[in-house]
Design an enzyme around this catalytic site. Structure first.
Site, PDB file in Angstrom:
ATOM      1  N   ASP A 128       0.823  -1.210   0.000  1.00 38.83           N
ATOM      2  CA  ASP A 128       0.000   0.000   0.000  1.00 38.83           C
ATOM      3  C   ASP A 128       0.852   1.253   0.000  1.00 38.83           C
ATOM      4  O   ASP A 128       1.987   1.250   0.464  1.00 38.83           O
ATOM      5  CB  ASP A 128      -0.928  -0.007   1.220  1.00 38.83           C
ATOM      6  CG  ASP A 128      -0.166  -0.107   2.538  1.00 38.83           C
ATOM      7  OD1 ASP A 128       0.667  -1.031   2.666  1.00 38.83           O
ATOM      8  OD2 ASP A 128      -0.381   0.735   3.427  1.00 38.83           O
ATOM      9  N   ASP A 129       0.278   2.326  -0.514  1.00 33.83           N
ATOM     10  CA  ASP A 129       0.880   3.655  -0.493  1.00 33.83           C
ATOM     11  C   ASP A 129       2.254   3.672  -1.160  1.00 33.83           C
ATOM     12  O   ASP A 129       3.225   4.229  -0.636  1.00 33.83           O
ATOM     13  CB  ASP A 129       0.939   4.193   0.938  1.00 33.83           C
ATOM     14  CG  ASP A 129      -0.443   4.301   1.559  1.00 33.83           C
ATOM     15  OD1 ASP A 129      -1.438   4.133   0.832  1.00 33.83           O
ATOM     16  OD2 ASP A 129      -0.538   4.541   2.778  1.00 33.83           O
TER      17      ASP A 129
END
Length: 358
Positions: A128-129
C-alpha cells in the site's frame, strides 16, 4: 487491576483485531503490551504490528532492527502467545516489485527468516501507499508472495494490494491501476493468501454486504477488511478523536470476509471505545461498563460528556479558550488515556506531512 470480561473470541479461522498501520506519532512499547490484555477483554484475537514509522518494515525493510527494538518485538510476540492471541507483522518492502532480482530476493529471504525468529502466527506483505503504475504489477507482487510462502509455510499470509479500495484518491496519488490488476492477483495468489481491503473508500464511513460481494468477485476470494476506523493520522482526521464505537457496518458482512481488523488512532488507549463496535459486530457480549473498566470510571464519565465534541467538532471547533479549559480539566486525571487526551488538546498529535516521506 482490571477484571476480565466474559467475552467469546471469534471462532475458527476468522481474524478479528488490530492492525497498527497508521502514520505519524507511534504507540509506546507499553501500549502494545497493554493490548495483549485489552484484546481478550474486547473479545478480539489478533494483533498485526506494522506502524508506518518503523523504517525496518518499510524504507529500510532489508535491514535488521537495532537490538533494543528487536528485544521489544521478542517480548511482544511472547506476550501475545501467552495470552492465546495471534501476533504478526506487516512487512512493506518498498517498491520491491520494480526490481526483484537475485540480490533483492536474498535480502527478502533473510528478512523473512529474521521475522520467523519472533515465532509470529501472521505475516502480511503490504504494498500500500507506493507507486503502482507498473504493467506487470500483479505478477511481480504475486511472485514475491509466493517466495515468502515457500520460505515460511507455517505462517498465515496476508497481503495488501497497492490499490486496496475503489476510492479514486489512490489513482490520483499512486498512478493509474494496471488493467485487470485485482483479477490477476486473485488468479496468481495461492488460495490461502488473504487480501486486505478498506471498503469503498480509504476511510469508509459505511461498508455493506453489496460492497463486499463486488470485490469478492473481483479477487475470487473473500477479502480481509482493513477498516480505517478509528485511525486519525491524516491532515483532516488528526483534528479529531474518534471515540464512538465502530458503526455503519452490515451485521452480516462476516459472511463475505476472511477477517476484520481495525486501524487504531495514534492514541492507543483512547482507541479502545471505538473497538466496542468491532467486537459487537461479531456477537460478542460486552459488559456495559467495559470502557469504564479499561479507561477508569471517572475519566470515562467525563469523556462520555465530551466525546461528541471531540469527534465531530474536533480541535478546530473547540477554540483556544475551550481547549485550555479542557486540558486543565483532564490533567487532573491520572493514567495513559488522560495523558493522551491532554497531549491531543495541546496540539501534540497534529498531522505532520513529514511522516509521509519516511
Amino acid at each position: 487491576m482490571m477484571k476480565r470480561s466474559a467475552v467469546i473470541l471469534p471462532q475458527g479461522d476468522f481474524l478479528c483485531g488490530i492492525v497498527e498501520g497508521y502514520y505519524g506519532r507511534t504507540w509506546s512499547h507499553q501500549d502494545r503490551l497493554d493490548y495483549a490484555q485489552f484484546l481478550p477483554q474486547l473479545g478480539l484475537n489478533s494483533f498485526l504490528y506494522c506502524p508506518k514509522s518503523d523504517p525496518y518494515l518499510r524504507k529500510q525493510w532489508f535491514a535488521h532492527w537495532p537490538l533494543a527494538q528487536w528485544q521489544q518485538l521478542l517480548e511482544l510476540s511472547a506476550k501475545y502467545r501467552e495470552q492465546g492471541l495471534l501476533f504478526g507483522l506487516g512487512l512493506s518492502p518498498f517498491e520491491l516489485y520494480r526490481h526483484y532480482g537475485a540480490k533483492e530476493r536474498q535480502q527478502l529471504k533473510d528478512k523473512v527468516q529474521r521475522i520467523q525468529e519472533l515465532h509470529p502466527s501472521l505475516l502480511a506483505l503490504l504494498f500500500d501507499d507506493m507507486p503502482g503504475a507498473v504493467v506487470d504489477l500483479a505478477e511481480r507482487q504475486a511472485e514475491i508472495i509466493a517466495d515468502v510462502q515457500a520460505w515460511a509455510p507455517e505462517l498465515r499470509l496476508l497481503m495488501c494490494p497497492t490499490y486496496y479500495s475503489t476510492d479514486p484518491v489512490l489513482e490520483k496519488h499512486f498512478g493509474p491501476m494496471p488493467a485487470e490488476y485485482w483479477s490477476r492477483l486473485g488468479t496468481l495468489l495461492a488460495e490461502q493468501v488473504e487480501v486486505f481491503w478498506t471498503g469503498p473508500k480509504v476511510c469508509s464511513e459505511s461498508i455493506s454486504c453489496a460492497d463486499l460481494v463486488v470485490i469478492q468477485a473481483a479477487f475470487g476470494r473473500p477479502v480481509t477488511l482493513w477498516d480505517n476506523y478509528p485511525v486519525n493520522d491524516g491532515a483532516v482526521r488528526s483534528d479529531k478523536l474518534y471515540l464512538e464505537p465502530l458503526s455503519q457496518r452490515s451485521p452480516k458482512i462476516n459472511q463475505h470476509l476472511a477477517g476484520h481488523f481495525c486501524n487504531p488512532m495514534n492514541q492507543a488507549q483512547l482507541s479502545l471505545p471505538a473497538l466496542r463496535g468491532l467486537a459487537e459486530l461479531y456477537s460478542n457480549q460486552l459488559p456495559q461498563d467495559l470502557e469504564a473498566q479499561l479507561l477508569g470510571e471517572e475519566l470515562w464519565r467525563q469523556l462520555a460528556q465530551d466525546r461528541h465534541a471531540f469527534q465531530y467538532g474536533g480541535l478546530s471547533g473547540l477554540g483556544e479558550l475551550r481547549r485550555q479549559e479542557l486540558s486543565s480539566r483532564y490533567a487532573r486525571f491520572t493514567g495513559p488515556a488522560a495523558a493522551e487526551l491532554v497531549s491531543w488538546l495541546q496540539g501534540e498529535y497534529t498531522f505532520d506531512p513529514a511522516c509521509l516521506t519516511d
